[in-house]
Design an enzyme around this catalytic site. Structure first.
Site, short mmCIF file in Angstrom:
data_model
loop_
_atom_site.label_atom_id
_atom_site.label_comp_id
_atom_site.label_asym_id
_atom_site.label_seq_id
_atom_site.Cartn_x
_atom_site.Cartn_y
_atom_site.Cartn_z
N HIS A 136 -3.88 -2.27 -6.96
CA HIS A 136 -3.30 -1.01 -7.42
C HIS A 136 -4.43 -0.09 -7.85
O HIS A 136 -5.30 -0.49 -8.62
CB HIS A 136 -2.39 -1.23 -8.64
CG HIS A 136 -1.09 -1.87 -8.30
ND1 HIS A 136 -0.56 -1.87 -7.03
CD2 HIS A 136 -0.18 -2.52 -9.08
CE1 HIS A 136 0.61 -2.50 -7.05
NE2 HIS A 136 0.85 -2.91 -8.28
N ASP A 182 0.82 -1.23 0.00
CA ASP A 182 0.00 0.00 0.00
C ASP A 182 0.84 1.27 0.00
O ASP A 182 0.43 2.29 0.53
CB ASP A 182 -0.96 0.02 1.21
CG ASP A 182 -1.78 -1.24 1.32
OD1 ASP A 182 -2.35 -1.65 0.30
OD2 ASP A 182 -1.85 -1.82 2.42
#
EC number: 6.3.4.4
Length: 428
Positions: free
Chosen positions: A41, A13
Protein backbone atom coordinates in the site's frame (compact mmCIF):
# COMPACT_ATOMS: atom_id res chain seq x y z
CA UNK A 1 -19.27 5.01 10.35
CA UNK A 2 -19.86 1.50 11.70
CA UNK A 3 -17.40 -1.29 10.94
CA UNK A 4 -16.17 -1.23 7.36
CA UNK A 5 -14.21 -3.54 5.09
CA UNK A 6 -12.23 -2.36 2.07
CA UNK A 7 -11.53 -4.97 -0.61
CA UNK A 8 -9.95 -4.87 -4.03
CA UNK A 9 -12.31 -5.78 -6.86
CA UNK A 10 -9.69 -6.63 -9.48
CA UNK A 11 -6.16 -8.15 -9.48
CA UNK A 12 -4.93 -5.91 -6.69
CA UNK A 13 -3.21 -2.53 -7.09
CA UNK A 14 -6.59 -0.79 -7.25
CA UNK A 15 -5.56 2.07 -4.97
CA UNK A 16 -6.77 0.56 -1.70
CA UNK A 17 -4.04 2.36 0.23
CA UNK A 18 -5.43 5.78 -0.57
CA UNK A 19 -9.04 4.77 0.12
CA UNK A 20 -7.99 3.03 3.31
CA UNK A 21 -6.13 6.13 4.44
CA UNK A 22 -9.16 8.30 3.71
CA UNK A 23 -11.62 6.08 5.57
CA UNK A 24 -9.36 4.80 8.35
CA UNK A 25 -9.03 8.35 9.66
CA UNK A 26 -12.55 8.05 11.10
CA UNK A 27 -11.91 4.60 12.62
CA UNK A 28 -10.62 3.69 16.06
CA UNK A 29 -9.06 0.37 15.03
CA UNK A 30 -7.45 -0.60 11.70
CA UNK A 31 -6.94 -4.30 10.93
CA UNK A 32 -5.07 -6.34 8.30
CA UNK A 33 -6.83 -9.69 7.89
CA UNK A 34 -4.95 -11.68 5.23
CA UNK A 35 -2.01 -12.00 2.89
CA UNK A 36 1.54 -11.06 3.78
CA UNK A 37 4.29 -8.75 2.63
CA UNK A 38 3.46 -9.64 -0.97
CA UNK A 39 0.94 -6.80 -0.76
CA UNK A 40 1.89 -3.15 -0.95
CA UNK A 41 0.00 0.00 0.00
CA UNK A 42 1.30 3.45 -0.88
CA UNK A 43 -0.06 6.13 1.45
CA UNK A 44 0.71 9.83 1.05
CA UNK A 45 0.34 11.93 4.21
CA UNK A 46 1.28 15.63 4.25
CA UNK A 47 3.25 15.15 1.05
CA UNK A 48 5.30 12.29 2.48
CA UNK A 49 5.02 8.87 0.85
CA UNK A 50 4.90 5.70 2.95
CA UNK A 51 5.07 2.23 1.41
CA UNK A 52 3.55 -0.33 3.77
CA UNK A 53 3.49 -4.07 3.20
CA UNK A 54 2.39 -5.60 6.51
CA UNK A 55 1.52 -2.85 8.96
CA UNK A 56 -1.98 -1.30 8.69
CA UNK A 57 -2.00 2.27 7.39
CA UNK A 58 -3.65 3.49 10.60
CA UNK A 59 -0.16 3.34 12.13
CA UNK A 60 0.39 6.83 10.74
CA UNK A 61 -2.12 8.13 13.30
CA UNK A 62 -1.01 7.63 16.95
CA UNK A 63 -4.53 7.55 18.38
CA UNK A 64 -5.54 4.46 16.39
CA UNK A 65 -5.09 0.81 17.35
CA UNK A 66 -3.50 -1.24 14.56
CA UNK A 67 -3.87 -5.01 14.31
CA UNK A 68 -2.17 -7.66 12.18
CA UNK A 69 -4.70 -10.48 12.35
CA UNK A 70 -4.30 -14.24 12.48
CA UNK A 71 -5.08 -14.57 8.76
CA UNK A 72 -1.86 -12.77 7.85
CA UNK A 73 1.35 -14.73 7.29
CA UNK A 74 4.06 -12.73 9.01
CA UNK A 75 7.64 -12.51 7.82
CA UNK A 76 9.42 -11.32 10.99
CA UNK A 77 12.36 -9.94 9.02
CA UNK A 78 10.09 -7.88 6.76
CA UNK A 79 7.92 -6.73 9.66
CA UNK A 80 10.88 -5.57 11.77
CA UNK A 81 12.34 -3.80 8.74
CA UNK A 82 9.03 -1.98 8.21
CA UNK A 83 8.84 -1.10 11.91
CA UNK A 84 12.36 0.36 11.79
CA UNK A 85 11.48 2.42 8.73
CA UNK A 86 8.49 3.91 10.55
CA UNK A 87 10.56 4.60 13.68
CA UNK A 88 13.08 6.51 11.58
CA UNK A 89 10.21 8.66 10.33
CA UNK A 90 9.15 9.40 13.90
CA UNK A 91 6.08 7.12 13.84
CA UNK A 92 5.14 5.51 17.17
CA UNK A 93 4.62 1.74 17.23
CA UNK A 94 3.01 1.59 20.67
CA UNK A 95 -0.37 1.11 18.99
CA UNK A 96 0.65 -1.97 16.93
CA UNK A 97 -0.54 -5.48 17.82
CA UNK A 98 0.27 -8.81 16.15
CA UNK A 99 -1.90 -11.91 16.47
CA UNK A 100 -0.25 -14.67 18.48
CA UNK A 101 -1.83 -17.24 16.15
CA UNK A 102 -0.65 -15.69 12.88
CA UNK A 103 1.58 -18.07 10.94
CA UNK A 104 5.22 -17.20 10.37
CA UNK A 105 7.15 -17.12 7.11
CA UNK A 106 10.46 -18.92 7.56
CA UNK A 107 13.62 -18.74 5.40
CA UNK A 108 12.79 -22.08 3.78
CA UNK A 109 9.42 -20.72 2.64
CA UNK A 110 11.12 -17.96 0.64
CA UNK A 111 13.64 -20.40 -0.82
CA UNK A 112 10.98 -22.96 -1.77
CA UNK A 113 8.87 -20.25 -3.40
CA UNK A 114 11.71 -19.28 -5.73
CA UNK A 115 12.82 -22.86 -6.41
CA UNK A 116 9.31 -23.96 -7.35
CA UNK A 117 8.83 -21.02 -9.73
CA UNK A 118 12.14 -21.90 -11.38
CA UNK A 119 11.12 -25.57 -11.65
CA UNK A 120 7.86 -24.65 -13.37
CA UNK A 121 9.64 -22.69 -16.09
CA UNK A 122 7.13 -21.37 -18.61
CA UNK A 123 4.30 -22.63 -16.42
CA UNK A 124 5.22 -20.32 -13.55
CA UNK A 125 2.48 -18.42 -11.73
CA UNK A 126 4.46 -15.22 -11.22
CA UNK A 127 4.69 -15.11 -7.42
CA UNK A 128 6.53 -12.36 -5.55
CA UNK A 129 8.97 -14.97 -4.23
CA UNK A 130 8.36 -13.90 -0.64
CA UNK A 131 7.30 -17.32 0.66
CA UNK A 132 3.61 -16.52 1.01
CA UNK A 133 2.29 -19.62 -0.78
CA UNK A 134 4.61 -22.12 0.97
CA UNK A 135 3.72 -20.58 4.36
CA UNK A 136 -0.01 -21.00 3.70
CA UNK A 137 0.67 -24.53 2.42
CA UNK A 138 2.31 -25.42 5.73
CA UNK A 139 -0.55 -23.79 7.63
CA UNK A 140 -3.12 -26.00 5.90
CA UNK A 141 -0.86 -29.05 6.16
CA UNK A 142 -0.62 -28.40 9.93
CA UNK A 143 3.14 -28.16 10.02
CA UNK A 144 3.48 -24.37 10.18
CA UNK A 145 4.91 -22.30 13.00
CA UNK A 146 2.81 -19.57 14.60
CA UNK A 147 4.01 -16.38 16.26
CA UNK A 148 3.23 -17.83 19.68
CA UNK A 149 5.53 -20.80 18.94
CA UNK A 150 8.51 -18.46 18.61
CA UNK A 151 8.15 -16.74 21.99
CA UNK A 152 9.63 -19.60 24.04
CA UNK A 153 13.09 -20.69 22.87
CA UNK A 154 12.67 -24.38 23.73
CA UNK A 155 9.26 -24.57 22.05
CA UNK A 156 10.63 -22.76 19.01
CA UNK A 157 13.55 -25.19 18.75
CA UNK A 158 11.37 -28.30 18.99
CA UNK A 159 8.79 -27.10 16.47
CA UNK A 160 11.42 -25.79 14.07
CA UNK A 161 13.30 -29.09 14.27
CA UNK A 162 10.15 -31.00 13.29
CA UNK A 163 9.49 -28.57 10.45
CA UNK A 164 13.06 -28.75 9.16
CA UNK A 165 13.00 -32.55 9.08
CA UNK A 166 10.36 -32.22 6.38
CA UNK A 167 11.58 -29.04 4.66
CA UNK A 168 15.19 -30.21 4.32
CA UNK A 169 14.00 -33.49 2.84
CA UNK A 170 12.15 -31.44 0.23
CA UNK A 171 15.13 -29.16 -0.42
CA UNK A 172 17.61 -32.01 -0.81
CA UNK A 173 15.58 -34.69 -2.59
CA UNK A 174 13.27 -32.63 -4.81
CA UNK A 175 15.25 -29.45 -5.52
CA UNK A 176 18.79 -30.79 -4.98
CA UNK A 177 19.97 -27.88 -2.84
CA UNK A 178 21.76 -27.70 0.51
CA UNK A 179 19.67 -28.24 3.67
CA UNK A 180 19.05 -25.37 6.09
CA UNK A 181 20.74 -25.18 9.48
CA UNK A 182 18.51 -24.93 12.55
CA UNK A 183 21.05 -22.94 14.58
CA UNK A 184 21.39 -20.29 11.89
CA UNK A 185 17.62 -19.85 11.69
CA UNK A 186 17.29 -19.71 15.49
CA UNK A 187 20.00 -17.06 15.74
CA UNK A 188 18.48 -14.97 12.97
CA UNK A 189 14.94 -15.10 14.32
CA UNK A 190 15.90 -14.51 17.96
CA UNK A 191 16.61 -10.87 17.14
CA UNK A 192 13.23 -10.42 15.44
CA UNK A 193 11.33 -12.16 18.24
CA UNK A 194 12.60 -9.72 20.86
CA UNK A 195 11.47 -6.76 18.77
CA UNK A 196 8.02 -8.26 18.16
CA UNK A 197 7.40 -9.72 21.64
CA UNK A 198 5.81 -6.58 23.20
CA UNK A 199 3.34 -6.37 20.30
CA UNK A 200 2.10 -9.99 20.35
CA UNK A 201 -1.34 -10.63 21.84
CA UNK A 202 -4.68 -12.40 21.39
CA UNK A 203 -6.03 -9.98 18.79
CA UNK A 204 -9.43 -11.68 18.58
CA UNK A 205 -10.01 -10.76 22.23
CA UNK A 206 -8.67 -7.26 21.60
CA UNK A 207 -11.13 -6.77 18.74
CA UNK A 208 -13.98 -8.23 20.76
CA UNK A 209 -13.32 -5.66 23.48
CA UNK A 210 -13.30 -2.90 20.85
CA UNK A 211 -16.69 -4.09 19.58
CA UNK A 212 -18.11 -4.14 23.12
CA UNK A 213 -16.87 -0.58 23.60
CA UNK A 214 -18.60 0.44 20.34
CA UNK A 215 -15.30 1.34 18.70
CA UNK A 216 -15.26 1.78 14.93
CA UNK A 217 -13.22 -0.93 13.21
CA UNK A 218 -11.79 -0.70 9.72
CA UNK A 219 -10.66 -3.91 8.01
CA UNK A 220 -7.95 -3.23 5.46
CA UNK A 221 -7.87 -5.60 2.51
CA UNK A 222 -4.80 -6.63 0.56
CA UNK A 223 -4.56 -7.71 -3.08
CA UNK A 224 -7.89 -8.26 -4.86
CA UNK A 225 -10.89 -10.46 -5.58
CA UNK A 226 -9.34 -12.02 -8.69
CA UNK A 227 -6.35 -13.13 -6.62
CA UNK A 228 -8.57 -14.95 -4.11
CA UNK A 229 -7.75 -18.66 -3.77
CA UNK A 230 -11.44 -19.55 -4.24
CA UNK A 231 -12.85 -16.73 -6.40
CA UNK A 232 -9.83 -15.65 -8.43
CA UNK A 233 -8.32 -16.75 -11.74
CA UNK A 234 -7.04 -20.03 -10.28
CA UNK A 235 -4.22 -21.10 -10.34
CA UNK A 236 -2.93 -17.55 -11.00
CA UNK A 237 -3.96 -16.46 -7.52
CA UNK A 238 -2.59 -15.90 -4.05
CA UNK A 239 -2.92 -18.49 -1.29
CA UNK A 240 -5.43 -16.67 0.92
CA UNK A 241 -8.89 -15.09 0.79
CA UNK A 242 -8.59 -11.33 0.11
CA UNK A 243 -12.38 -11.25 -0.35
CA UNK A 244 -14.65 -9.94 2.42
CA UNK A 245 -15.24 -13.44 3.80
CA UNK A 246 -11.57 -13.55 4.78
CA UNK A 247 -12.22 -10.87 7.40
CA UNK A 248 -14.07 -13.26 9.71
CA UNK A 249 -11.60 -16.15 9.52
CA UNK A 250 -8.59 -13.81 9.45
CA UNK A 251 -9.49 -11.78 12.55
CA UNK A 252 -11.89 -13.76 14.71
CA UNK A 253 -14.66 -11.19 14.22
CA UNK A 254 -18.08 -12.57 13.29
CA UNK A 255 -19.94 -11.42 10.14
CA UNK A 256 -22.74 -9.74 12.11
CA UNK A 257 -20.27 -7.02 13.14
CA UNK A 258 -19.55 -5.91 9.56
CA UNK A 259 -21.70 -2.98 8.43
CA UNK A 260 -20.31 -1.99 5.02
CA UNK A 261 -18.10 -3.56 2.37
CA UNK A 262 -16.43 -1.04 0.06
CA UNK A 263 -15.02 -2.31 -3.21
CA UNK A 264 -12.09 -0.38 -4.67
CA UNK A 265 -12.12 -0.37 -8.46
CA UNK A 266 -9.53 1.28 -10.65
CA UNK A 267 -10.95 3.24 -13.59
CA UNK A 268 -8.96 0.91 -15.85
CA UNK A 269 -7.57 -2.56 -15.21
CA UNK A 270 -4.09 -3.79 -14.30
CA UNK A 271 -2.46 -7.09 -13.56
CA UNK A 272 0.98 -8.24 -12.41
CA UNK A 273 2.22 -11.71 -13.23
CA UNK A 274 0.85 -14.47 -15.42
CA UNK A 275 -2.71 -15.40 -16.37
CA UNK A 276 -5.50 -14.39 -18.78
CA UNK A 277 -6.44 -10.73 -19.17
CA UNK A 278 -9.18 -10.23 -21.81
CA UNK A 279 -9.01 -6.41 -22.01
CA UNK A 280 -5.20 -6.13 -21.97
CA UNK A 281 -3.82 -3.33 -24.14
CA UNK A 282 -0.52 -4.20 -25.78
CA UNK A 283 -0.33 -0.86 -27.56
CA UNK A 284 0.33 2.85 -27.10
CA UNK A 285 -2.78 3.31 -24.96
CA UNK A 286 -1.64 0.58 -22.57
CA UNK A 287 1.79 2.23 -22.37
CA UNK A 288 0.18 5.61 -21.72
CA UNK A 289 -1.95 4.22 -18.88
CA UNK A 290 1.10 2.54 -17.34
CA UNK A 291 3.25 5.67 -17.48
CA UNK A 292 0.59 8.16 -16.43
CA UNK A 293 -0.75 5.88 -13.70
CA UNK A 294 2.75 4.93 -12.47
CA UNK A 295 1.79 1.28 -12.81
CA UNK A 296 4.77 -0.45 -11.29
CA UNK A 297 4.43 -2.81 -8.34
CA UNK A 298 5.06 -1.40 -4.85
CA UNK A 299 6.37 -4.76 -3.66
CA UNK A 300 8.18 -6.02 -6.78
CA UNK A 301 8.72 -2.95 -8.99
CA UNK A 302 7.41 -5.00 -11.91
CA UNK A 303 5.57 -3.12 -14.68
CA UNK A 304 1.86 -3.87 -14.56
CA UNK A 305 -0.13 -5.07 -17.54
CA UNK A 306 -2.83 -2.51 -18.38
CA UNK A 307 -6.25 -2.75 -20.02
CA UNK A 308 -9.78 -1.37 -20.13
CA UNK A 309 -12.26 -1.67 -17.26
CA UNK A 310 -14.03 -5.04 -17.21
CA UNK A 311 -17.66 -5.06 -16.00
CA UNK A 312 -18.06 -8.88 -15.72
CA UNK A 313 -15.09 -8.85 -13.33
CA UNK A 314 -16.67 -6.05 -11.31
CA UNK A 315 -20.06 -7.80 -11.18
CA UNK A 316 -18.27 -10.92 -9.93
CA UNK A 317 -16.59 -8.87 -7.18
CA UNK A 318 -19.90 -7.26 -6.19
CA UNK A 319 -21.49 -10.68 -5.79
CA UNK A 320 -18.80 -12.59 -3.90
CA UNK A 321 -17.98 -9.72 -1.53
CA UNK A 322 -21.48 -8.36 -0.98
CA UNK A 323 -20.32 -4.86 -1.90
CA UNK A 324 -22.41 -2.00 -0.55
CA UNK A 325 -20.51 0.80 -2.28
CA UNK A 326 -17.65 1.43 -4.70
CA UNK A 327 -14.59 3.66 -4.59
CA UNK A 328 -13.45 4.46 -8.14
CA UNK A 329 -9.76 5.36 -8.30
CA UNK A 330 -7.45 6.99 -10.84
CA UNK A 331 -10.20 8.50 -12.98
CA UNK A 332 -7.72 11.29 -13.76
CA UNK A 333 -5.47 8.84 -15.61
CA UNK A 334 -8.14 8.49 -18.32
CA UNK A 335 -8.13 12.25 -19.01
CA UNK A 336 -6.79 13.08 -22.46
CA UNK A 337 -8.00 9.93 -24.20
CA UNK A 338 -10.13 10.48 -27.30
CA UNK A 339 -12.38 7.60 -26.35
CA UNK A 340 -12.72 5.29 -23.37
CA UNK A 341 -13.82 1.67 -23.65
CA UNK A 342 -15.64 -0.47 -21.10
CA UNK A 343 -15.89 -4.25 -21.46
CA UNK A 344 -19.53 -5.22 -20.90
CA UNK A 345 -19.22 -8.92 -21.78
CA UNK A 346 -17.18 -11.48 -23.68
CA UNK A 347 -17.47 -13.25 -27.01
CA UNK A 348 -16.47 -16.90 -26.68
CA UNK A 349 -16.86 -18.64 -30.02
CA UNK A 350 -20.45 -17.96 -31.01
CA UNK A 351 -21.55 -17.33 -27.41
CA UNK A 352 -22.00 -14.02 -25.60
CA UNK A 353 -20.91 -14.28 -21.96
CA UNK A 354 -21.97 -11.52 -19.58
CA UNK A 355 -20.72 -13.07 -16.33
CA UNK A 356 -17.14 -13.76 -15.30
CA UNK A 357 -16.35 -17.43 -16.12
CA UNK A 358 -14.88 -19.72 -13.47
CA UNK A 359 -13.13 -21.78 -16.15
CA UNK A 360 -9.76 -20.19 -16.87
CA UNK A 361 -9.55 -21.91 -20.27
CA UNK A 362 -12.77 -20.21 -21.31
CA UNK A 363 -11.52 -16.87 -19.98
CA UNK A 364 -8.31 -17.28 -21.98
CA UNK A 365 -10.37 -17.68 -25.15
CA UNK A 366 -12.71 -14.74 -24.51
CA UNK A 367 -12.74 -11.63 -26.68
CA UNK A 368 -14.05 -8.49 -24.95
CA UNK A 369 -17.26 -6.81 -26.09
CA UNK A 370 -16.89 -3.06 -25.62
CA UNK A 371 -19.12 -0.09 -25.08
CA UNK A 372 -17.25 2.94 -26.37
CA UNK A 373 -17.65 6.29 -24.62
CA UNK A 374 -16.25 9.68 -25.66
CA UNK A 375 -13.27 10.79 -23.60
CA UNK A 376 -12.48 14.13 -21.96
CA UNK A 377 -9.46 16.42 -22.08
CA UNK A 378 -9.95 18.36 -18.85
CA UNK A 379 -7.50 18.10 -15.96
CA UNK A 380 -9.77 16.85 -13.17
CA UNK A 381 -7.24 16.68 -10.33
CA UNK A 382 -8.64 19.85 -8.75
CA UNK A 383 -12.30 18.76 -8.92
CA UNK A 384 -13.98 18.11 -5.54
CA UNK A 385 -17.67 18.11 -6.50
CA UNK A 386 -19.21 15.43 -8.71
CA UNK A 387 -21.16 18.00 -10.71
CA UNK A 388 -17.92 19.75 -11.67
CA UNK A 389 -16.56 16.71 -13.50
CA UNK A 390 -16.68 16.84 -17.31
CA UNK A 391 -19.95 15.45 -18.65
CA UNK A 392 -18.20 12.50 -20.31
CA UNK A 393 -16.45 11.59 -17.05
CA UNK A 394 -19.83 11.56 -15.30
CA UNK A 395 -21.22 9.36 -18.07
CA UNK A 396 -18.39 6.92 -17.39
CA UNK A 397 -19.20 6.78 -13.67
CA UNK A 398 -22.92 6.39 -14.33
CA UNK A 399 -22.33 3.51 -16.75
CA UNK A 400 -20.46 1.64 -14.02
CA UNK A 401 -23.23 2.24 -11.48
CA UNK A 402 -25.97 1.25 -13.92
CA UNK A 403 -24.24 -2.00 -14.87
CA UNK A 404 -23.27 -3.28 -11.40
CA UNK A 405 -26.12 -1.71 -9.35
CA UNK A 406 -23.80 -0.40 -6.63
CA UNK A 407 -23.24 3.33 -5.96
CA UNK A 408 -19.86 4.97 -6.50
CA UNK A 409 -19.36 6.99 -3.31
CA UNK A 410 -15.70 7.97 -3.72
CA UNK A 411 -13.95 9.05 -6.93
CA UNK A 412 -10.18 9.41 -6.92
CA UNK A 413 -8.92 12.22 -9.17
CA UNK A 414 -5.25 12.25 -8.13
CA UNK A 415 -2.73 10.43 -5.92
CA UNK A 416 -3.13 12.59 -2.81
CA UNK A 417 -5.62 11.71 -0.08
CA UNK A 418 -7.48 14.99 -0.60
CA UNK A 419 -7.65 14.54 -4.37
CA UNK A 420 -11.01 12.81 -4.29
CA UNK A 421 -14.72 13.42 -4.64
CA UNK A 422 -17.06 12.19 -1.90
CA UNK A 423 -20.70 11.42 -2.71
CA UNK A 424 -23.71 10.32 -0.74
CA UNK A 425 -24.40 6.58 -0.78
CA UNK A 426 -27.81 6.91 -2.40
CA UNK A 427 -27.36 7.52 -6.12
CA UNK A 428 -30.18 8.17 -8.56
Amino acid sequence: MGNKVVVGTQWGDEGKGKITDMLARTADVVVRYGGGNNAGHTVIVDGKKFELHLIPSGILYPEKVNVIGNGVVVDPEALVEEMNMLKEEGISLNNLYVSETAHVIMPYHRLLDKLEEKRKGDGKIGTTGRGIGPAYTDKVARRGLRVIDLLDEDTFYEKLKLALDYQNLLLEKVYQVEPMDIKEIMAQYKEYIEVLRPHVTNTSLLLDEAIKEDKKIFFEGAQGTLLDIDYGTYPYVTSSNPTAGGVCTGTGVGPVWIDDVIGVVKAYLTRVGEGPFPTELNNDIGDKLRDKGHEYGVTTGRPRRCGWLDIPILKHAVRVNGLTELALTKLDVLSGLREVKVCTGYRYGDRLIEEFPGNIDILSGCEPVYEVLPGWDDDITGVREYGDLPENARRYVKLIEDMVKVPVTIIGVGPGRKEAIRREKEVN
